[in-house]
Design a protein around this motif. Structure first.
Motif, PDB file in Angstrom:
ATOM      1  N   LEU A 182       0.853  -1.180   0.000  1.00  0.00           N
ATOM      2  CA  LEU A 182       0.000   0.000   0.000  1.00  0.00           C
ATOM      3  C   LEU A 182       0.891   1.232   0.000  1.00  0.00           C
ATOM      4  N   ARG A 183       0.693   2.118  -0.954  1.00  0.00           N
ATOM      5  CA  ARG A 183       1.470   3.351  -1.060  1.00  0.00           C
ATOM      6  C   ARG A 183       0.511   4.537  -1.102  1.00  0.00           C
ATOM      7  N   MET A 184       0.932   5.645  -0.523  1.00  0.00           N
ATOM      8  CA  MET A 184       0.143   6.878  -0.597  1.00  0.00           C
ATOM      9  C   MET A 184       0.075   7.318  -2.054  1.00  0.00           C
ATOM     10  N   THR A 185      -1.027   7.975  -2.412  1.00  0.00           N
ATOM     11  CA  THR A 185      -1.226   8.384  -3.805  1.00  0.00           C
ATOM     12  C   THR A 185      -1.436   9.894  -3.904  1.00  0.00           C
ATOM     13  N   ALA A 186      -1.187  10.413  -5.080  1.00  0.00           N
ATOM     14  CA  ALA A 186      -1.396  11.839  -5.330  1.00  0.00           C
ATOM     15  C   ALA A 186      -2.860  12.223  -5.108  1.00  0.00           C
ATOM     16  N   GLU A 187      -3.773  11.289  -5.348  1.00  0.00           N
ATOM     17  CA  GLU A 187      -5.202  11.586  -5.159  1.00  0.00           C
ATOM     18  C   GLU A 187      -5.512  11.908  -3.701  1.00  0.00           C
ATOM     19  N   GLN A 188      -4.810  11.287  -2.777  1.00  0.00           N
ATOM     20  CA  GLN A 188      -5.033  11.586  -1.356  1.00  0.00           C
ATOM     21  C   GLN A 188      -4.569  13.002  -1.026  1.00  0.00           C
ATOM     22  N   VAL A 189      -3.472  13.430  -1.619  1.00  0.00           N
ATOM     23  CA  VAL A 189      -2.995  14.804  -1.444  1.00  0.00           C
ATOM     24  C   VAL A 189      -3.975  15.775  -2.106  1.00  0.00           C
ATOM     25  N   ASP A 190      -4.423  15.439  -3.308  1.00  0.00           N
ATOM     26  CA  ASP A 190      -5.373  16.301  -4.031  1.00  0.00           C
ATOM     27  C   ASP A 190      -6.659  16.504  -3.240  1.00  0.00           C
TER      28      ASP A 190
END
Length: 190
Positions: free
Chosen positions: A90-98
Motif C-alpha cells: 500500500l502506497r500513498m497516492t497523489a489523489e489523497q494529497v489532491d
C-alpha cells in the motif's frame, strides 16, 4: 486482511521490530520513528473526533484511514521490490494529497484572510486540531529525515505537509469560521 489472534509476541523484547517486508530493525530507527509518529497523530485525530460533527468528523475519519495507509507505506522499505511482492504494498497516492487540497480550498474560501499569527486555542476542537497540526509537522520532519537516509514514497511527505495545512484551516473553521481565533499580539507581555 489483517488477523490478530495474539497481541503480544515477545519478538520485540530485545528492542527490535519487524517492518512490512519482514526485515527487523531497531525500534528507534528513523523508519519506525516516522510511522510511529503517524500512528501517534492518528490517536490525536481520534481525540479531536470526540468534538467534531458532520463534515468535519467525516473528513477526520477519512484522514484516520489515510494515516493507516501512510503507516503501511512507511513501514515497507524498498520500493523497487514492490513489483515482485506477493501482495502489492500500500502506497500513498497523489489523489489523497489532491483531496486534502480540495478540502482546504473549500474551507479557506469561508475564512477571512489572516492579519496576524494565531495562537492554538479557541474552541476545544480547534485546540485539538492545532495539536494534530503540530504532530503532523513532526511526522513530516521525521519522514523527511528518513528520506535522506533511505528511499521512501515522496507522496508520503507531500501528504503530511498538506495534512498539517488542513489541520490549521480546519482549526480556524472550528473557531466559528475564524471569528474566534486567538490572535498573537507580539510583545504583549513586555
Amino acid at each position: 486482511m489483517v488477523v490478530l489472534n495474539k497481541i503480544y509476541t515477545r519478538t520485540g523484547d530485545s528492542g527490535a521490530t519487524a517492518l512490512g517486508n519482514g526485515a527487523r530493525v531497531a525500534k528507534h530507527s528513523a523508519r519506525v520513528e516516522a510511522y510511529g509518529t503517524s500512528d501517534e497523530l492518528n490517536c490525536f485525530v481520534g481525540v479531536a473526533r470526540l468534538e467534531a460533527t458532520g463534515e468535519t468528523d467525516d473528513a477526520l475519519s477519512r484522514i484516520q484511514n489515510d494515516l493507516f495507509d501512510l503507516g503501511a507505506d512507511l513501514c515497507r522499505p524498498d520500493m523497487e521490490a514492490d513489483k515482485d511482492a506477493e501482495y502489492p504494498p500500500l502506497r500513498m497516492t497523489a489523489e489523497q494529497v489532491d483531496r486534502l487540497e480540495a478540502e482546504i480550498d473549500i474551507m479557506n474560501a469561508e475564512l477571512d484572510p489572516l492579519r496576524s499569527f494565531i495562537l492554538p486555542g479557541g474552541t476545544t476542537l480547534a485546540a485539538q486540531l492545532h495539536v494534530c497540526r503540530t504532530v503532523a509537522r513532526r511526522a513530516e520532519r521525521l519522514a523527511v529525515l528518513l528520506s535522506e537516509q533511505e528511499t521512501i514514497n515522496p507522496v508520503a511527505v507531500k501528504y503530511l505537509n498538506r495534512l498539517s495545512d488542513w489541520f490549521f484551516v480546519a482549526a480556524r473553521m472550528a473557531n466559528n469560521g475564524g471569528k474566534d481565533d486567538v490572535l498573537w499580539v507580539p510583545g504583549a507581555n513586555r
